[in-house]
Scaffold this motif. Structure first.
Motif, PDB file in Angstrom:
ATOM      1  N   SER A 126      56.917  65.445  10.336  1.00 15.03           N
ATOM      2  CA  SER A 126      58.388  64.819  10.671  1.00 15.03           C
ATOM      3  C   SER A 126      58.241  63.187  10.402  1.00 15.03           C
ATOM      4  N   SER A 127      59.261  62.676  10.511  1.00 11.41           N
ATOM      5  CA  SER A 127      59.380  61.111  10.423  1.00 11.41           C
ATOM      6  C   SER A 127      60.599  60.648  11.063  1.00 11.41           C
ATOM      7  N   ARG A 128      60.374  59.342  11.522  1.00  8.96           N
ATOM      8  CA  ARG A 128      61.716  58.722  12.270  1.00  8.96           C
ATOM      9  C   ARG A 128      61.539  57.350  12.127  1.00  8.96           C
ATOM     10  N   VAL A 129      62.967  56.516  12.146  1.00  4.90           N
ATOM     11  CA  VAL A 129      62.819  55.108  12.309  1.00  4.90           C
ATOM     12  C   VAL A 129      63.633  54.585  13.196  1.00  4.90           C
ATOM     13  N   GLU A 130      63.285  53.562  13.753  1.00  5.93           N
ATOM     14  CA  GLU A 130      63.788  52.923  14.882  1.00  5.93           C
ATOM     15  C   GLU A 130      63.855  51.413  15.042  1.00  5.93           C
ATOM     16  N   LYS A 131      64.869  50.732  15.370  1.00  7.05           N
ATOM     17  CA  LYS A 131      64.539  49.213  15.509  1.00  7.05           C
ATOM     18  C   LYS A 131      64.617  48.756  16.948  1.00  7.05           C
ATOM     19  N   LYS A 132      63.676  47.756  16.782  1.00 13.77           N
ATOM     20  CA  LYS A 132      63.275  47.166  18.464  1.00 13.77           C
ATOM     21  C   LYS A 132      63.571  45.496  18.248  1.00 13.77           C
ATOM     22  N   LYS A 133      64.039  44.814  19.338  1.00  9.22           N
ATOM     23  CA  LYS A 133      63.794  43.409  19.287  1.00  9.22           C
ATOM     24  C   LYS A 133      62.451  43.007  19.290  1.00  9.22           C
ATOM     25  N   GLN A 134      62.158  41.922  18.429  1.00 11.62           N
ATOM     26  CA  GLN A 134      60.737  41.302  18.248  1.00 11.62           C
ATOM     27  C   GLN A 134      60.997  39.810  18.806  1.00 11.62           C
ATOM     28  N   PRO A 135      60.578  39.526  20.258  1.00 12.24           N
ATOM     29  CA  PRO A 135      60.849  38.107  20.759  1.00 12.24           C
ATOM     30  C   PRO A 135      60.199  37.161  19.650  1.00 12.24           C
ATOM     31  N   THR A 136      61.049  36.048  19.633  1.00 11.89           N
ATOM     32  CA  THR A 136      60.499  34.901  18.787  1.00 11.89           C
ATOM     33  C   THR A 136      59.996  33.837  19.541  1.00 11.89           C
ATOM     34  N   GLY A 137      59.970  33.802  20.878  1.00 16.06           N
ATOM     35  CA  GLY A 137      59.166  32.744  21.419  1.00 16.06           C
ATOM     36  C   GLY A 137      60.026  31.464  21.645  1.00 16.06           C
ATOM     37  N   ASN A 138      61.380  31.561  21.313  1.00 12.11           N
ATOM     38  CA  ASN A 138      62.225  30.382  21.245  1.00 12.11           C
ATOM     39  C   ASN A 138      63.469  31.047  22.044  1.00 12.11           C
ATOM     40  N   LYS A 139      63.663  30.154  23.212  1.00 15.71           N
ATOM     41  CA  LYS A 139      64.938  30.767  23.497  1.00 15.71           C
ATOM     42  C   LYS A 139      66.142  30.148  23.057  1.00 15.71           C
ATOM     43  N   SER A 141      66.602  30.637  19.782  1.00 15.29           N
ATOM     44  CA  SER A 141      66.842  31.137  18.587  1.00 15.29           C
ATOM     45  C   SER A 141      67.023  32.857  19.044  1.00 15.29           C
ATOM     46  N   PRO A 142      67.781  33.394  18.343  1.00 21.39           N
ATOM     47  CA  PRO A 142      67.904  35.054  18.657  1.00 21.39           C
ATOM     48  C   PRO A 142      66.811  35.847  18.308  1.00 21.39           C
ATOM     49  N   ALA A 143      66.752  36.844  19.078  1.00 22.51           N
ATOM     50  CA  ALA A 143      65.538  37.640  18.841  1.00 22.51           C
ATOM     51  C   ALA A 143      65.610  38.086  17.383  1.00 22.51           C
ATOM     52  N   ASP A 144      64.243  38.239  16.538  1.00 20.25           N
ATOM     53  CA  ASP A 144      64.111  39.137  15.447  1.00 20.25           C
ATOM     54  C   ASP A 144      64.207  40.427  15.727  1.00 20.25           C
ATOM     55  N   TYR A 145      64.243  41.359  14.710  1.00 17.89           N
ATOM     56  CA  TYR A 145      64.366  42.682  14.857  1.00 17.89           C
ATOM     57  C   TYR A 145      63.035  43.412  13.865  1.00 17.89           C
ATOM     58  N   ALA A 146      62.065  44.293  14.678  1.00 19.11           N
ATOM     59  CA  ALA A 146      61.247  44.878  13.820  1.00 19.11           C
ATOM     60  C   ALA A 146      61.584  46.411  13.805  1.00 19.11           C
ATOM     61  N   VAL A 147      61.381  46.851  12.535  1.00 16.53           N
ATOM     62  CA  VAL A 147      61.797  48.213  12.312  1.00 16.53           C
ATOM     63  C   VAL A 147      60.179  49.155  12.392  1.00 16.53           C
TER      64      VAL A 147
END
Length: 248
Positions: A126-139, A141-147
């Protein structure tokens, strides 16, 4: 009566002995997983004459396994433990070292530059894809997203995480031996490089850089590869991981 029973028992014992003596040896098929092939020795010793060299992916029948304390050097400062296996094939009989082979039938692949390799991931489930927030360390700046893309195989869970032009690769192997995982790693990360001084293709494969406990770090980034921090970790409980990352 006693004589009759004794005669019957004697006959049964003789029959069982003859049957056992006549029973054929049941062979176990193994496959070569060493990228550079496996040497077949005349006797179960690295010092014995080499009668043949088997290319990666070759299948042979094992008729006997001999316990051994030997280890095979597969790189500077790195060795794999194993036993000796007596193998037979049309035209020869000899001994291979068990760290070169596996009982699991691997998938043999061929790259565009002609490099053969083995894949021990097993059947894809099986396989699956999910997206989650990746903190930038800069309050501010909006959080980046990791796939995260996770693929489940029979012998492994493979996860690749994509973020900001970089990729983390993590393989979690279950119930494979250290030699099996090591050879899968070498096959996955080796490259054929053209050596202009020799005017020939040269095999480049990861080499051990350091070991700390059960964590082994290997060279990477050779040739045109952007791979970094190639690492093999023996976690115990039958779990061994491979990790690396690369950036575009």
């Amino acid at each position: 009566m006693k004589n009759t029973v004794c005669l019957l028992l004697s006959g049964l014992i003789l029959w069982a002995f003859r049957f056992a003596a006549a029973a054929p040896v049941v062979a176990t098929k193994v496959y070569v997983i060493s990228l550079t092939g496996s040497e077949v020795h005349e006797k179960p010793s690295f010092q014995a004459r080499v009668v043949r060299k088997l290319p990666i992916g070759t299948a042979v029948d094992v008729v006997q396994t001999i316990a051994s304390d030997d280890v095979k050097q597969v790189g500077a400062g790195f060795a794999l433990q194993g036993d000796w296996m007596k193998v037979t094939a049309p035209g020869y009989t000899g001994y291979v070292f068990s760290s070169d082979v596996t009982k699991r039938k691997p998938e043999v692949k061929k790259s565009a530059d002609g490099l053969l390799s083995v894949d021990l991931l097993g059947v894809k489930k099986s396989s699956r894809v999910e997206k989650k927030k990746q903190p930038t360390g800069n309050k501010n700046s909006p959080a980046d997203y990791a796939v995260l893309e996770t693929t489940e195989y029979a012998n492994c869970t493979y996860t690749t995480t994509t973020y900001d032009g970089c990729f983390d690769h993590n393989y979690t192997f279950r119930h494979l031996t250290l030699p099996e995982v090591y050879h899968h790693m070498i096959s996955s990360y080796a490259e054929n490089e053209y050596d202009h001084s020799l005017k020939a293709t040269k095999l480049e494969q990861p080499k051990l850089l350091s070991r700390k406990g059960n964590v082994y770090r290997f060279t990477c980034g050779f040739g045109g590869s952007a791979t970094q921090d190639l690492k093999l970790t023996v976690q115990g409980n039958g779990v061994i991981t491979i990790s690396s990352y690369d950036c575009t």
